[in-house]
Design a protein around this motif. Structure first.
Motif, PDB file in Angstrom:
ATOM      1  N   ASN A 147       0.815  -1.211   0.000  1.00 23.75           N
ATOM      2  CA  ASN A 147       0.000   0.000   0.000  1.00 23.75           C
ATOM      3  C   ASN A 147       0.849   1.261   0.000  1.00 23.75           C
ATOM      4  O   ASN A 147       0.344   2.355  -0.224  1.00 23.75           O
ATOM      5  CB  ASN A 147      -0.926   0.013   1.222  1.00 23.75           C
ATOM      6  N   ARG A 148       2.157   1.107   0.248  1.00 18.98           N
ATOM      7  CA  ARG A 148       3.062   2.253   0.240  1.00 18.98           C
ATOM      8  C   ARG A 148       3.531   2.555  -1.167  1.00 18.98           C
ATOM      9  O   ARG A 148       3.676   1.670  -1.990  1.00 18.98           O
ATOM     10  CB  ARG A 148       4.260   1.975   1.140  1.00 18.98           C
ATOM     11  N   ARG A 149       3.800   3.818  -1.414  1.00 16.39           N
ATOM     12  CA  ARG A 149       4.278   4.229  -2.730  1.00 16.39           C
ATOM     13  C   ARG A 149       5.740   3.827  -2.937  1.00 16.39           C
ATOM     14  O   ARG A 149       6.528   3.810  -1.996  1.00 16.39           O
ATOM     15  CB  ARG A 149       4.151   5.740  -2.888  1.00 16.39           C
ATOM     16  N   SER A 191      -0.910   7.195  -9.864  1.00 14.26           N
ATOM     17  CA  SER A 191      -2.159   7.326  -9.115  1.00 14.26           C
ATOM     18  C   SER A 191      -2.844   8.641  -9.439  1.00 14.26           C
ATOM     19  O   SER A 191      -2.208   9.708  -9.403  1.00 14.26           O
ATOM     20  CB  SER A 191      -1.876   7.247  -7.604  1.00 14.26           C
ATOM     21  N   PHE A 192      -4.138   8.567  -9.737  1.00 19.43           N
ATOM     22  CA  PHE A 192      -4.896   9.787 -10.067  1.00 19.43           C
ATOM     23  C   PHE A 192      -4.936  10.741  -8.882  1.00 19.43           C
ATOM     24  O   PHE A 192      -4.837  11.963  -9.050  1.00 19.43           O
ATOM     25  CB  PHE A 192      -6.321   9.429 -10.493  1.00 19.43           C
ATOM     26  N   ASP A 226       0.113  -2.749 -10.003  1.00 27.63           N
ATOM     27  CA  ASP A 226      -0.783  -1.952  -9.154  1.00 27.63           C
ATOM     28  C   ASP A 226      -0.084  -1.380  -7.922  1.00 27.63           C
ATOM     29  O   ASP A 226      -0.633  -1.381  -6.812  1.00 27.63           O
ATOM     30  CB  ASP A 226      -1.997  -2.792  -8.716  1.00 27.63           C
ATOM     31  N   ILE A 227       1.146  -0.918  -8.121  1.00 29.60           N
ATOM     32  CA  ILE A 227       1.906  -0.260  -7.061  1.00 29.60           C
ATOM     33  C   ILE A 227       1.936   1.230  -7.372  1.00 29.60           C
ATOM     34  O   ILE A 227       2.336   1.637  -8.466  1.00 29.60           O
ATOM     35  CB  ILE A 227       3.350  -0.806  -6.981  1.00 29.60           C
ATOM     36  N   GLN A 254       2.733  11.856   4.064  1.00 28.63           N
ATOM     37  CA  GLN A 254       2.337  11.924   5.476  1.00 28.63           C
ATOM     38  C   GLN A 254       0.850  12.220   5.622  1.00 28.63           C
ATOM     39  O   GLN A 254       0.207  11.766   6.573  1.00 28.63           O
ATOM     40  CB  GLN A 254       3.188  12.967   6.197  1.00 28.63           C
ATOM     41  N   GLU A 255       0.289  12.958   4.662  1.00 31.34           N
ATOM     42  CA  GLU A 255      -1.145  13.260   4.694  1.00 31.34           C
ATOM     43  C   GLU A 255      -1.981  12.076   4.229  1.00 31.34           C
ATOM     44  O   GLU A 255      -3.061  11.826   4.746  1.00 31.34           O
ATOM     45  CB  GLU A 255      -1.455  14.478   3.818  1.00 31.34           C
ATOM     46  N   THR A 256      -1.471  11.364   3.221  1.00 30.01           N
ATOM     47  CA  THR A 256      -2.204  10.209   2.685  1.00 30.01           C
ATOM     48  C   THR A 256      -1.236   9.025   2.562  1.00 30.01           C
ATOM     49  O   THR A 256      -0.733   8.745   1.485  1.00 30.01           O
ATOM     50  CB  THR A 256      -2.807  10.521   1.300  1.00 30.01           C
TER      51      THR A 256
END
Length: 257
Positions: A147-149, A191-192, A226-227, A254-256
């Motif tokens: 789930n991390r970028r 990611s959009f 899908d990363i 940090q925000e998302t």
């Protein structure tokens, strides 16, 4: 006198403790490239750094200088490939040197492309050997938490590669060009929501198309798997701008998270 001695020892301890808490933590992993090797170096400024920033090209020094300017409490730590201070990596096989771009090895098609580009000829078995290296590298640079970028930093030369490259390109689903930024300084994302964040912040940003050409790059690999991926791209020498872009990216993660 005793109180003064205790005070001096206390100050010495606090200074030493501060240095230890803020020391640079480094670890190296060696990966084989035939008869040659390269190092995957991980640098952390503190235990607060939990998101890797990947530098695939050793000669792109501006991006590393920008990273080094970040505060100790930044969420980022640096992952870099070290071998010969050049853009290309060298694979030694059967007493011959073969060269390839480390950002073109995340698919078989990309591996063949980069070997053909930088070598007159190469043995077919080299494709599988570089694929094996690529698999080992991915284990070190892709976050275990999917789930991390995955975040990269890159540098370009003036006018050679910019956000303008993506205008009317099948490789971009959407682009936003800011009037306040040099075209060579831009984000590329998969990611959009990340695209919208950088767009609202008035920075150049490309949303990579899901139909983008497979060139073996890390961005294409992440899209296929899908990363969420972010590339922070700046012109060589634009350290202040890339530092600014890294700070904005740290706000995003940090925000998302």
């Amino acid at each position: 006198m005793l109180n003064l001695l205790i005070l001096k020892k206390t100050i010495h301890f606090l200074v030493l403790f501060g240095l230890i808490c803020n020391m640079i933590l480094m670890s190296n992993t060696s990966l084989k490239l035939g008869d040659s090797t390269c190092l995957i170096s991980i640098t952390k400024k503190s235990k607060q750094n939990y998101i890797g920033i990947i530098s695939l090209h050793e000669n792109e020094s501006t991006s590393k200088d920008a990273y080094n300017s970040l505060p100790v409490n930044s969420p980022f730590f640096l992952i870099q490939i070290i071998q010969n201070k050049n853009r290309l990596l060298r694979y030694d096989f059967n007493k011959k040197h073969y060269f390839f771009d480390p950002n073109r090895i995340f698919s078989k098609r990309g591996i063949r492309y980069t070997l053909e580009k930088y070598n007159k000829t190469y043995p077919n078995e080299l494709v599988d050997k570089i694929q094996s290296f690529s698999d080992s590298l991915l284990l070190l640079i892709i976050p275990k938490n999917q789930n991390r970028r995955t975040i990269s930093i890159h540098n370009n030369t003036d006018g050679n590669y910019s956000i303008s490259t993506y205008e009317k390109s099948i490789n971009a689903k959407n682009i936003f060009i800011s009037s306040k930024s040099d075209p060579d300084d831009f984000y590329l994302v998969t990611s959009f929501s990340d695209f919208e964040f950088f767009k609202k912040s008035n920075y150049n940003v490309v949303l990579q198309s899901k139909n983008a050409e497979d060139d073996g790059s890390l961005s294409i690999y992440c899209q296929k798997h899908d990363i969420s991926y972010i590339n922070i791209e700046s012109q060589n020498g634009h350290q202040k701008k890339q530092f600014e872009m890294l700070k904005l990216c740290s706000t995003l993660v940090q925000e998302t998270p």
